[in-house]
Design a protein around this motif. Structure first.
Motif, PDB file in Angstrom:
ATOM      1  N   ILE A 214      83.804 -56.620 -23.127  1.00 19.92           N
ATOM      2  CA  ILE A 214      82.727 -57.554 -23.833  1.00 19.92           C
ATOM      3  C   ILE A 214      83.372 -59.033 -23.693  1.00 19.92           C
ATOM      4  N   ARG A 215      82.589 -59.762 -22.753  1.00 21.83           N
ATOM      5  CA  ARG A 215      83.267 -61.126 -22.201  1.00 21.83           C
ATOM      6  C   ARG A 215      82.191 -62.267 -22.914  1.00 21.83           C
ATOM      7  N   SER A 216      81.056 -61.994 -22.951  1.00 15.24           N
ATOM      8  CA  SER A 216      80.110 -63.073 -23.262  1.00 15.24           C
ATOM      9  C   SER A 216      80.018 -63.074 -25.051  1.00 15.24           C
ATOM     10  N   PRO A 217      79.892 -64.400 -25.611  1.00 17.44           N
ATOM     11  CA  PRO A 217      79.800 -64.269 -27.065  1.00 17.44           C
ATOM     12  C   PRO A 217      78.537 -63.700 -27.234  1.00 17.44           C
ATOM     13  N   GLU A 218      77.608 -63.672 -26.461  1.00 20.14           N
ATOM     14  CA  GLU A 218      76.186 -62.669 -27.083  1.00 20.14           C
ATOM     15  C   GLU A 218      76.720 -61.190 -27.098  1.00 20.14           C
ATOM     16  N   ALA A 219      77.572 -60.621 -26.179  1.00 18.78           N
ATOM     17  CA  ALA A 219      77.745 -59.133 -26.330  1.00 18.78           C
ATOM     18  C   ALA A 219      78.710 -59.116 -27.429  1.00 18.78           C
ATOM     19  N   ARG A 220      79.398 -59.769 -27.690  1.00 20.19           N
ATOM     20  CA  ARG A 220      80.465 -59.728 -28.939  1.00 20.19           C
ATOM     21  C   ARG A 220      79.489 -59.840 -30.085  1.00 20.19           C
ATOM     22  N   GLN A 221      78.518 -60.576 -30.301  1.00 19.16           N
ATOM     23  CA  GLN A 221      77.788 -60.448 -31.457  1.00 19.16           C
ATOM     24  C   GLN A 221      76.815 -59.256 -31.589  1.00 19.16           C
ATOM     25  N   ARG A 222      76.515 -58.733 -30.470  1.00 17.69           N
ATOM     26  CA  ARG A 222      75.897 -57.524 -30.574  1.00 17.69           C
ATOM     27  C   ARG A 222      76.742 -56.301 -31.188  1.00 17.69           C
ATOM     28  N   LEU A 223      78.106 -56.454 -30.715  1.00 14.80           N
ATOM     29  CA  LEU A 223      79.310 -55.473 -31.064  1.00 14.80           C
ATOM     30  C   LEU A 223      79.626 -55.344 -32.785  1.00 14.80           C
ATOM     31  N   LEU A 224      79.866 -56.569 -32.953  1.00  5.53           N
ATOM     32  CA  LEU A 224      80.654 -57.046 -34.318  1.00  5.53           C
ATOM     33  C   LEU A 224      79.932 -56.290 -35.665  1.00  5.53           C
ATOM     34  N   PRO A 225      78.464 -56.202 -35.805  1.00  2.00           N
ATOM     35  CA  PRO A 225      77.895 -55.679 -36.695  1.00  2.00           C
ATOM     36  C   PRO A 225      78.258 -54.180 -36.990  1.00  2.00           C
ATOM     37  N   HIS A 226      78.534 -53.495 -35.687  1.00  3.03           N
ATOM     38  CA  HIS A 226      78.577 -52.151 -35.768  1.00  3.03           C
ATOM     39  C   HIS A 226      79.939 -51.418 -36.405  1.00  3.03           C
ATOM     40  N   LEU A 227      81.038 -52.750 -36.430  1.00  3.88           N
ATOM     41  CA  LEU A 227      82.212 -52.466 -36.862  1.00  3.88           C
ATOM     42  C   LEU A 227      82.560 -52.487 -38.252  1.00  3.88           C
ATOM     43  N   ILE A 228      83.249 -51.476 -38.780  1.00  2.00           N
ATOM     44  CA  ILE A 228      83.668 -51.648 -40.185  1.00  2.00           C
ATOM     45  C   ILE A 228      84.140 -53.012 -40.489  1.00  2.00           C
ATOM     46  N   LYS A 229      84.016 -53.497 -41.920  1.00  2.00           N
ATOM     47  CA  LYS A 229      84.253 -54.911 -42.393  1.00  2.00           C
ATOM     48  C   LYS A 229      85.682 -55.240 -41.906  1.00  2.00           C
ATOM     49  N   ASP A 230      86.674 -54.295 -42.227  1.00  3.75           N
ATOM     50  CA  ASP A 230      88.189 -54.761 -41.841  1.00  3.75           C
ATOM     51  C   ASP A 230      88.292 -54.764 -40.497  1.00  3.75           C
ATOM     52  N   ASN A 231      87.461 -54.561 -39.591  1.00  2.00           N
ATOM     53  CA  ASN A 231      87.892 -54.685 -38.085  1.00  2.00           C
ATOM     54  C   ASN A 231      87.201 -55.730 -37.736  1.00  2.00           C
ATOM     55  N   GLN A 232      86.216 -56.495 -38.337  1.00  3.81           N
ATOM     56  CA  GLN A 232      85.203 -57.564 -37.809  1.00  3.81           C
ATOM     57  C   GLN A 232      86.064 -58.710 -37.195  1.00  3.81           C
ATOM     58  N   ALA A 233      86.770 -59.346 -38.271  1.00  4.39           N
ATOM     59  CA  ALA A 233      87.291 -60.551 -38.145  1.00  4.39           C
ATOM     60  C   ALA A 233      88.283 -60.867 -36.832  1.00  4.39           C
TER      61      ALA A 233
END
Ligand code: FMN
Length: 211
Positions: A69-88
């Protein structure tokens, strides 16, 4: 960054590589929760994969797929699927990878298991789909273990995370259903306060049973 505590060293004379390498790979290596800004390059990733693709898998099937996951766009697609504790920490990591199992790994068997040309057929067709997925998940998980050690061998740290919604990640990144996400992995050089307290390990008696 304070040095993480080493676990008790096993008998060095029984081990075939030097103490410093054992520390780097196992004893002082830790799961990182923060990282510096130093980028992790494609060359580093290739060097790690060159090492770890030699690790053994059933039928030499090698079902692990690594999606960087290199692009900021791809990262933003991934983050909502992580539990809160893993997002930051995933938002801040220099490199994030989705580790997935290829449920159609058998397509490669004629190339990687050529001495048994019929091996592909053992996994072909709808009847074999469950067996194929079980094999893919098991062997990809083995390869994830090799990958974490390979990352350490490159002087980097890994932050593996199962705390995410795999169905959500699969729908977002793997809509054709071939790849199944197993783990999200942060990779980089450990940053300040990267480690939590070292948790106790099971004893030899818990782990080893001799019959
Ligand atoms: C398969 C797997 C899943 C994990 N999932 C998470 C996770 O979702 N969030 C997290 O903060 N840590 C996660 N961890 C980190 C573990 O808690 C950590 O590796 C373990 O406690 C050992 O820590 P140490 O290497 O620092 O001794 C995971 C580790 C593994 C191997």
């Amino acid at each position: 960054m304070t040095a993480p505590p080493a676990t008790a060293p096993p008998a060095q004379d029984l081990l075939a590589i030097k103490a410093a390498a054992l520390d780097l790979l196992f004893r002082t290596a830790r799961t990182a929760n923060t990282f510096t800004d130093e980028p992790v390059t494609d060359e580093q990733v290739r060097a790690i994969v060159d090492l770890i693709r030699n690790g053994p898998t059933a039928f030499n099937s090698q079902p692990l797929r690594i999606v960087l996951i290199r692009s900021p766009e791809a990262r933003q697609r991934l983050l909502p699927h992580l539990i809160k504790d893993n997002q930051a920490k995933t938002d801040a990591a220099p490199l994030v990878a989705i580790l997935a199992a290829d449920t159609e790994f058998h397509e490669h068997l004629p190339r990687v298991f050529p001495h048994k040309p019929q091996a592909k057929d053992w996994f072909s067709g709808a009847d074999a789909a469950n067996h194929r997925e079980t094999q893919a998940r098991f062997n990809a998980a083995l390869q994830i273990g090799y990958l974490i050690i390979g990352i350490r061998a490159a002087g980097l740290a890994a932050g593996p995370m199962a705390g995410f919604d795999p169905d959500g990640v699969d729908a977002e990144f793997f809509p054709d259903g071939r790849l199944r996400s197993l783990l999200v992995l942060n990779i980089g050089r450990p940053g300040p306060d990267a480690w939590r307290d070292r948790l106790p390990r099971l004893s030899h008696d818990d782990i080893i049973h001799t019959l």
